[in-house]
Enzyme design. Sequence first.
Site, PDB file in Angstrom:
ATOM      1  N   ASP A  47       0.922  -1.361  -0.019  1.00 16.96           N
ATOM      2  CA  ASP A  47       0.065  -0.057  -0.119  1.00 16.96           C
ATOM      3  C   ASP A  47       0.832   1.305   0.096  1.00 16.96           C
ATOM      4  O   ASP A  47       0.659   2.094  -0.726  1.00 16.96           O
ATOM      5  CB  ASP A  47      -0.893  -0.047   1.389  1.00 16.96           C
ATOM      6  CG  ASP A  47      -1.604   1.266   1.384  1.00 16.96           C
ATOM      7  OD1 ASP A  47      -2.915   1.378   0.767  1.00 16.96           O
ATOM      8  OD2 ASP A  47      -1.410   2.047   2.187  1.00 16.96           O
ATOM      9  N   LYS A  77       1.658   4.371  -2.995  1.00 16.96           N
ATOM     10  CA  LYS A  77       1.601   5.870  -2.724  1.00 16.96           C
ATOM     11  C   LYS A  77       2.894   6.578  -2.936  1.00 16.96           C
ATOM     12  O   LYS A  77       2.793   7.682  -3.217  1.00 16.96           O
ATOM     13  CB  LYS A  77       0.992   5.964  -1.373  1.00 16.96           C
ATOM     14  CG  LYS A  77      -0.340   5.546  -1.028  1.00 16.96           C
ATOM     15  CD  LYS A  77      -0.610   5.461   0.613  1.00 16.96           C
ATOM     16  CE  LYS A  77      -2.195   5.082   0.798  1.00 16.96           C
ATOM     17  NZ  LYS A  77      -2.425   4.733   2.263  1.00 16.96           N
TER      18      LYS A  77
END
Length: 430
Positions: A203, A207
């Site tokens: 995750d 980003k």
Amino acid sequence: MMRTRPLKVALLGCGVVGSEVARIMTTHADDLAARIGAPVELAGVAVRRPDKVREGIDPALITTDATALVKRGDLDIVVEVIGGIEPARTLITTAFEHGASVVSANKALLAQDGAALHAAAEEHGKDLYYEAAVAGAIPLIRPLRESLAGDKVNRVLGIVNGTTNFILDKMDSTGAGYQEALDEATALGYAEADPTADVEGFDAAAKAAILAGIAFHTRVRLDDVHREGMTEVTAADFASAKEMGCTIKLLAICERAEDGASVTARVHPAMIPLSHPLASVRGAYNAVFVESDASGQLMFYGPGAGGSPTASAVLGDLVAVGRNRLGGTTGPGESAYAALPVSPMGEVVTRYHISLDVADKPGVLAQVATVFAEHGVSIDTVRQQGKDGEASLVVVTHRASDAALGGTVEALRKLDTVRGVASIMRVEGE
């Protein structure tokens, strides 16, 4: 004067975030209309389970045919909050082809295919906005690509995953082990039943790719980001960090090389000094520290996930795209003119904390120091404790390349006096 014809919005996905977007669109309809300059109408909601009761949403708007919805031709904005690569990618490009701009929260897709999506948006003269893809409600994408557009960003250092920050904060504050802290995060709803995407850094890596691309005007894909998870962080690591006046965070780090000729993007656990602003970020909160030439040091802090915070970012984009739509213009698209190469992890230069299990006998420290010297890694401090023929040796280095450190560790493992390398932790933020 307000335009009477409403802007028609389709919603792809109606889970935690999507349902909150729909609720805010309804309850704040007058305010949104005033801010945009036209009413906003929810024209359709694509879902997988049509029989589920969705409070506040007209059942007549529900459909399982997302493709037909985005092909309607009368939509102004499509909001995509379904996540994943497909069918999201095809639905977004189809929306552009049929005249709609897109607001997305899909970090994985943007990290993998952001360039192609931007190209499709530009080809059809439409907007692609995605503030909600990184750090929830925290305004970050827009400041990087608009407010700091005239500045030179050199580094983006951040905590961009609330689940991992909660776990590490719990380990730090209570002395809990990793599994115990993860179990509590799961019980409180901070961690998914399968926490792999969070704790293994996937995750945060997505980003980091998005942030690096915007900050450095360079295309950075998910595959360019070095990623390490935090499942091997132990209570002993936190004890060592405290002795150094540090704590441990899972960090996304995007850097421009000192000569400005390349960039790096990485995600891994690291020790940071307690004096650094990121060290005080507690619980499930996110924070991103930006360093630039003219602005100096900036920090963005707030809730990084959850239905309401993420919906807030989506609605902010909805207002911006709606205004552009009324004005017959589009906002900033992809800026990749710099086209800087992304350097491999081996070229990253930082400090290191290495914990070794060694034999407790004369000459061990000298052997270890020799190995560091032979690989060009300078030692800053050494701490040794021994008992009953066993000893632990903690070495903190000066700045060295990751490749040099890797060679050092490989050589240390071959020494008869080194029983094992207990942990390796980078030291950042100094």
